[in-house]
Design an enzyme around this catalytic site. Sequence first.
Site, PDB file in Angstrom:
ATOM      1  N   GLY B 153       0.821  -1.202   0.000  1.00 58.51           N
ATOM      2  CA  GLY B 153       0.000   0.000   0.000  1.00 58.51           C
ATOM      3  C   GLY B 153       0.858   1.257   0.000  1.00 58.51           C
ATOM      4  O   GLY B 153       2.022   1.243   0.413  1.00 58.51           O
ATOM      5  N   CYS B 154       0.283   2.340  -0.457  1.00 54.77           N
ATOM      6  CA  CYS B 154       1.038   3.591  -0.570  1.00 54.77           C
ATOM      7  C   CYS B 154       1.410   4.134   0.809  1.00 54.77           C
ATOM      8  O   CYS B 154       2.545   4.525   1.049  1.00 54.77           O
ATOM      9  CB  CYS B 154       0.243   4.611  -1.384  1.00 54.77           C
ATOM     10  SG  CYS B 154      -1.481   4.790  -0.891  1.00 54.77           S
ATOM     11  N   HIS B 155       0.425   4.159   1.735  1.00 57.04           N
ATOM     12  CA  HIS B 155       0.753   4.590   3.096  1.00 57.04           C
ATOM     13  C   HIS B 155       1.797   3.647   3.706  1.00 57.04           C
ATOM     14  O   HIS B 155       2.707   4.083   4.412  1.00 57.04           O
ATOM     15  CB  HIS B 155      -0.497   4.567   3.985  1.00 57.04           C
ATOM     16  CG  HIS B 155      -1.449   5.695   3.753  1.00 57.04           C
ATOM     17  ND1 HIS B 155      -1.133   7.005   4.009  1.00 57.04           N
ATOM     18  CD2 HIS B 155      -2.726   5.716   3.297  1.00 57.04           C
ATOM     19  CE1 HIS B 155      -2.186   7.782   3.733  1.00 57.04           C
ATOM     20  NE2 HIS B 155      -3.158   7.029   3.295  1.00 57.04           N
ATOM     21  N   THR B 158       5.370   4.192   2.568  1.00 55.25           N
ATOM     22  CA  THR B 158       5.888   5.455   3.110  1.00 55.25           C
ATOM     23  C   THR B 158       6.416   5.287   4.530  1.00 55.25           C
ATOM     24  O   THR B 158       7.479   5.827   4.877  1.00 55.25           O
ATOM     25  CB  THR B 158       4.786   6.536   3.085  1.00 55.25           C
ATOM     26  OG1 THR B 158       4.132   6.508   1.823  1.00 55.25           O
ATOM     27  CG2 THR B 158       5.367   7.915   3.338  1.00 55.25           C
TER      28      THR B 158
END
Lengths: 350, 350, 350, 350
Positions: B153-155, B158
């Site tokens: 996932g993008c979150h 990060t």
Amino acid sequence: MADLINVAILGASGYTGSELVRLLLRHPRVKIAALTADRKAGQAMADVFPQFAGVELPRLITIAEIDLDAIDLVFCALPHGTTQGVIAGLFEKKQTLKVVDLSADFRLADPADYETWYGHPHQALELQKEAAFGVTELNRDAIAGARLIANPGCHSTTSILPIVPLLREKLIDPDNIVVVSATGMSGAGRAAKEEMLFSEVSEGVHAYGVGKHRHTSELDQEFDKASGRLSRATFTPLLIPMNRGIYATVTVTLAAGATAEKLHETLTETYAGEPFIAVLPFGKVPQSRHVRGSNFVQLGVVADRGPDRAIVISTLDNLVKGASGQAVQNMNVVCGFPETEGLESRAVFP
Amino acid sequence: MADLINVAILGASGYTGSELVRLLLRHPRVKIAALTADRKAGQAMADVFPQFAGVELPRLITIAEIDLDAIDLVFCALPHGTTQGVIAGLFEKKQTLKVVDLSADFRLADPADYETWYGHPHQALELQKEAAFGVTELNRDAIAGARLIANPGCHSTTSILPIVPLLREKLIDPDNIVVVSATGMSGAGRAAKEEMLFSEVSEGVHAYGVGKHRHTSELDQEFDKASGRLSRATFTPLLIPMNRGIYATVTVTLAAGATAEKLHETLTETYAGEPFIAVLPFGKVPQSRHVRGSNFVQLGVVADRGPDRAIVISTLDNLVKGASGQAVQNMNVVCGFPETEGLESRAVFP
Amino acid sequence: MADLINVAILGASGYTGSELVRLLLRHPRVKIAALTADRKAGQAMADVFPQFAGVELPRLITIAEIDLDAIDLVFCALPHGTTQGVIAGLFEKKQTLKVVDLSADFRLADPADYETWYGHPHQALELQKEAAFGVTELNRDAIAGARLIANPGCHSTTSILPIVPLLREKLIDPDNIVVVSATGMSGAGRAAKEEMLFSEVSEGVHAYGVGKHRHTSELDQEFDKASGRLSRATFTPLLIPMNRGIYATVTVTLAAGATAEKLHETLTETYAGEPFIAVLPFGKVPQSRHVRGSNFVQLGVVADRGPDRAIVISTLDNLVKGASGQAVQNMNVVCGFPETEGLESRAVFP
Amino acid sequence: MADLINVAILGASGYTGSELVRLLLRHPRVKIAALTADRKAGQAMADVFPQFAGVELPRLITIAEIDLDAIDLVFCALPHGTTQGVIAGLFEKKQTLKVVDLSADFRLADPADYETWYGHPHQALELQKEAAFGVTELNRDAIAGARLIANPGCHSTTSILPIVPLLREKLIDPDNIVVVSATGMSGAGRAAKEEMLFSEVSEGVHAYGVGKHRHTSELDQEFDKASGRLSRATFTPLLIPMNRGIYATVTVTLAAGATAEKLHETLTETYAGEPFIAVLPFGKVPQSRHVRGSNFVQLGVVADRGPDRAIVISTLDNLVKGASGQAVQNMNVVCGFPETEGLESRAVFP
């Protein structure tokens, strides 16, 4: 009207100054009697802020030109640091003046704290002592009796409102408060700086003042007082591409026996009857746009997935409840006017 | 070129699909051989994404129409839930296929975790076992040997990138990690929903999925593995008015003996030589706009004012390193191509 | 108050509906007695628009549920096409009702024009005849005597206000009027459509309805009437990434003997004494943000470099003077209230 | 590589400078050998533009410090006015240098025009004579043979590309061209000015330079040349709240016998085979976001509702095809490189 008061706005060419004008134009008991802007003295307000085209307003003058005899209350929207001298000078000329100060100069009660955070000794120690800290809902009585009110910082108001009642009731751990507070650009003011250009701040986000933002000192002062001991908040402000709004995401650790529901209940009770503060139903998340342009605050409490933490969210408009709106609210309190007068407008959304 | 591979993109009418096309058009070893979009089958890609006007691209077809014999690698940019069945079907037809999956379906290794977070049993348990978790820099060897890569996932990407090395080195308290992760709108996809309209999300900010966002499960999985025990992160995503970018503000509590400087040093060493990860000088704060449109990540470490905490900041473009760019990076790894190929572009700023 | 009237708002779940609520909450002579939203009937207004949290408002009901006996005036903020039948039905039940209609259904006086532009015959021809076209400043007397007021389109109001006086005075060529009218997104309403998603409209601009936008028919009607002959305007609307505001750039060719200064003088005279219209000094250019959130209009006239053309600029907030604000202004006229009541707020800037 | 050339970028601390760096980093035949920024000399490029963190680039130096012997081609991204002296100085030192100038200093061929529009006599008349006007597609041969190329203005390129072919074919009336050209903020540069602050330009729109914008002189020069007589365009630029993009809405009056379809056909034929220019199908309207971050142009032609006018729309990215991208394209032409090299990237959308 018999009880019309005359107010002066010092620093009318900045955003908090123009916001004061916008709000006070709708206030039935206030006459805007003087507007100052040292570098723009001589200009019409509509030249500096064209939204006032067609409105009768006094021309901009210098502070030295104000006729204080004709003024009942001064809003001071000047830069930090220089303000303390200006206000000391005003009181010298007119002891009975009321002053609502929007700068940071009188927010910290402890001279040592001031020196630590601002890097120089305070120049008006006597006034510092008598200033009332202006989070209206939490300090109403002191404000009512003060002649000098220190309007708090925008980030500070946003976090103090939900967290102080929880600390007072010992529902959360004072050692572990994590505040991430996203703000729009208008809080940075109107000074021409490269890092505030549209192209530098649109379509992106960044933190600033990390680990050292001065509003931390206001959180410390109020959190310590509320908890009766030293607290420990970590405060990180984010700059996001919008004009108005502050959105504080506060992650708290629950005290033994406390629950997220209990936090919600406490805030609901604390702010029952408060005209400007809405505590949303438990689990509901506020949005900054729903208070945009208004003096309202929306608070939400959400349980984390584990039992020991909760997320408390608070949002307001930095130029209204975070600055000029709360200043007007404090004026209403100190002048004995109905507290909501001039501040009834709901958010401009969309 | 002898080593040109043929790829198919499933779900080419969504934002991660179009971003894959944008990136792969610059990739010297890839031919885009098939594009699917079930509801828009028959249309030209330029009708759906006019930025591709004039580019020679295959017309959109249904998944059933793909000629898998001619395909070496599939990017799967389909919705969560339906993806597992689609991919199982692909492997049934062609065991030697490589698949990079951008959905959430194969990210969690534990079937029980999957069921807890997604509300139903996994439909392709065998594949789930063999999938490699695709944070490239932290799992390169497993990715190189896999035929199915679960792009995270993008979150998750990060926060995993800066926090996992710190947990591995036992520099921070696994019980007290507070992540506030601000994201732009493009991560929400292209489905027409009222809450994603411009007027609903511009000029404002709000949290979403508070206390329960599914990317939390990916943090748990990777943080637990890194710390060798159960960790405890509180994760709050914010939606802010920009298109691209994720910005994670991670407040960490230092382990005994650790310092913020030590955290910085560890990240600097971990990512020395990594082409896509820049650790900024100690105390410097990244901005999401400086990675916009690129596969780069910028990390910063700042000391809090007290001795026991630090703020770790990580930012990337959610559609590139947070999705399609990392998918291409993983394709490069699995195909033995130079890892930066097709991904060299620096951020589009301003 | 003796003269408090009861109003109903049909279509309260859309943006013009919520804007009516926002404005009317500050109106001293209006009680919001009913709010309808067929698909959201039963919900509280604050569920649909959280900015009204804490305000006492009637729950949303269906149109059929309104008790018309208790209603003095209806604001109709329903979609085009269905409105004509609804309003005919209201008048059947209560002939003495006043209706301010924000849809397009009663704007065109000529049934043939309506059929041409809307593709079907009008269903309420008698009402169409009696409706007053609601650009308040230019049609005040007819509005005062009407029971049905057709609030004009947002683009239409923006261009009609500056251009009609110039055509009446024969100062510009009616055959050569070029209008480019940039608008924010809120004018497109709250329906969930892909092309209105944040990611589709932020950071970019595009024209829409080119050569055929329906507001052109309103320009034709009013421009023809003003010039006493067939006029010829080319109207191109642009969609730009902001919420509120319309900004019309009208390039006009001067009639023989006319000058740009003369145009400015005519507008200044026409609108002298009008509370909501500011004609800026000659050569000064308005900005949409200086009327944002307000019922004010700002007009500017600039000479082109050659002698024969001028650029006339007009800006207003599409949801206020372009819709709900002008609707309230028309209500004030038709009810004999002071025309500015409830509409005094200046722009929210920044 | 044998044919690697060494380039210098003068003015690398501005937006067109950084955009040149971004593009040239992907160019296989170029080495960035020198970067100048007088006031920031001594700093690393990554300090001024953090998106270049980790890239090997020369430190910023002053113009005086450049070793011209080692430079083949200079991009000059300096302010208007001072540029002409700088470039004259460069050629004095090295006659064989190639220069692509992004300022306005060499765009007007007629010294009298220059003096009229810029308010002072040109300081390098000989160079002015030999400069090639750099709209690549329309002046390719002259550019190929020049040592000094005057890269045109961003607004100018946007309108010249679609209108010049129509004037050459005498399809439109040269006396009645109305250009409204909306631009994003990045075209205004990086200088700290109050009117460019985020809070001053977000959520609003305004025209600027009305009736006198200097790009008008470039339109005049090219339109006159194309039509073989004096033309008459009215040009109004709008500033809208986005970073990148120019969007020209050109309302044209058709010459006798011409039709909107014929205009479309002419543009389609003119630009057939041009790699960077897409003429959309007749009646289709471009969007600026579909060329964002790229060197591509999209053109559309739509018929007005009457028979005598058409709306021609042109859009490009002001920093790429409107400045640095076209500069690289011109470098490719003058150096004999493939024209698309370094410029192949499609738009970053969303």
